[in-house]
Design a protein around this motif. Structure first.
Motif, PDB file in Angstrom:
ATOM      1  N   SER A  88       0.825  -1.202   0.000  1.00 53.08           N
ATOM      2  CA  SER A  88       0.000   0.000   0.000  1.00 53.08           C
ATOM      3  C   SER A  88       0.864   1.259   0.000  1.00 53.08           C
ATOM      4  O   SER A  88       2.036   1.238   0.371  1.00 53.08           O
ATOM      5  N   LYS A  89       0.256   2.341  -0.423  1.00 52.40           N
ATOM      6  CA  LYS A  89       0.949   3.632  -0.491  1.00 52.40           C
ATOM      7  C   LYS A  89       0.918   4.324   0.873  1.00 52.40           C
ATOM      8  O   LYS A  89      -0.094   4.314   1.551  1.00 52.40           O
ATOM      9  N   PHE A 115       6.238  -1.599   1.214  1.00 55.12           N
ATOM     10  CA  PHE A 115       5.263  -0.526   1.041  1.00 55.12           C
ATOM     11  C   PHE A 115       5.756   0.439  -0.041  1.00 55.12           C
ATOM     12  O   PHE A 115       6.903   0.373  -0.462  1.00 55.12           O
ATOM     13  N   LYS A 116       4.886   1.325  -0.471  1.00 54.02           N
ATOM     14  CA  LYS A 116       5.222   2.301  -1.509  1.00 54.02           C
ATOM     15  C   LYS A 116       5.183   3.701  -0.899  1.00 54.02           C
ATOM     16  O   LYS A 116       4.144   4.363  -0.921  1.00 54.02           O
ATOM     17  N   PRO A 117       6.319   4.147  -0.341  1.00 56.08           N
ATOM     18  CA  PRO A 117       6.339   5.468   0.288  1.00 56.08           C
ATOM     19  C   PRO A 117       6.299   6.592  -0.741  1.00 56.08           C
ATOM     20  O   PRO A 117       6.852   6.467  -1.835  1.00 56.08           O
ATOM     21  N   THR A 142      -2.321  11.849  -6.217  1.00 60.02           N
ATOM     22  CA  THR A 142      -3.592  11.603  -6.903  1.00 60.02           C
ATOM     23  C   THR A 142      -4.110  10.183  -6.702  1.00 60.02           C
ATOM     24  O   THR A 142      -5.238   9.888  -7.062  1.00 60.02           O
ATOM     25  N   GLU A 143      -3.283   9.310  -6.128  1.00 62.60           N
ATOM     26  CA  GLU A 143      -3.691   7.928  -5.916  1.00 62.60           C
ATOM     27  C   GLU A 143      -4.109   7.724  -4.458  1.00 62.60           C
ATOM     28  O   GLU A 143      -3.657   8.454  -3.586  1.00 62.60           O
ATOM     29  N   PRO A 144      -4.935   6.716  -4.195  1.00 61.82           N
ATOM     30  CA  PRO A 144      -5.328   6.451  -2.808  1.00 61.82           C
ATOM     31  C   PRO A 144      -4.118   6.118  -1.928  1.00 61.82           C
ATOM     32  O   PRO A 144      -3.203   5.415  -2.347  1.00 61.82           O
ATOM     33  N   VAL A 145      -4.139   6.652  -0.709  1.00 61.11           N
ATOM     34  CA  VAL A 145      -3.074   6.431   0.262  1.00 61.11           C
ATOM     35  C   VAL A 145      -3.679   5.714   1.465  1.00 61.11           C
ATOM     36  O   VAL A 145      -4.700   6.152   1.991  1.00 61.11           O
TER      37      VAL A 145
END
Length: 132
Positions: free
Chosen positions: A14-15, A41-43, A66-69
């Motif tokens: 997840s971001k 994870f995607k920091p 712009t993407e869900p975090v």
């Protein structure tokens, strides 16, 4: 305000927005970006200068995401995070982590009122303990 009862883990991959991310390797926010990446994870480093942190391109503002975090982890003081209240609510993360030194009870209450999980803990410790 009550402390956390249970911490809901973030899904691997997840971001995670890192507010106050620093390009300086000795800073905890830099270490968080690195450890988040190492744990799958995607920091997303967030800093007004838009620094690249540990090879990851940063953004200048939460509004640039712009993407869900899933998670926002905060490494800035209360004055700075309070000024970001609208952007944080707009980002709509599932949870927000207030790291030591970044405590902001007024913002935490607003987030809890909006249904956001609030965690008062160290991202680095959570990752190393398998609690993230």
């Amino acid at each position: 305000m009550a402390q956390n009862k249970t911490i809901t883990k973030a899904p691997v991959g997840s971001k995670v927005a890192v507010l106050g991310a620093s390009p300086k390797p000795d800073r905890f926010s830099f270490k968080a970006v690195r450890l988040l990446k190492e744990h799958g994870f995607k920091p997303i480093p967030v800093h007004p200068a838009g620094h690249t942190v540990d090879g990851i391109a940063g953004v200048k503002s939460l509004d640039d995401i712009t993407e869900p975090v899933d998670t926002l982890t905060i490494y800035v003081n209360a004055d700075i995070s309070s000024a970001q209240t609208e952007q944080i609510l707009k980002l709509n993360p599932r949870r927000v982590i207030f790291n030591p030194g970044a405590e902001n009870e007024e913002l935490a209450q607003k987030l809890e009122d909006a249904g956001v999980e609030v965690v008062r803990a160290c991202t680095l410790v959570m990752l190393k303990a398998g609690l993230y």
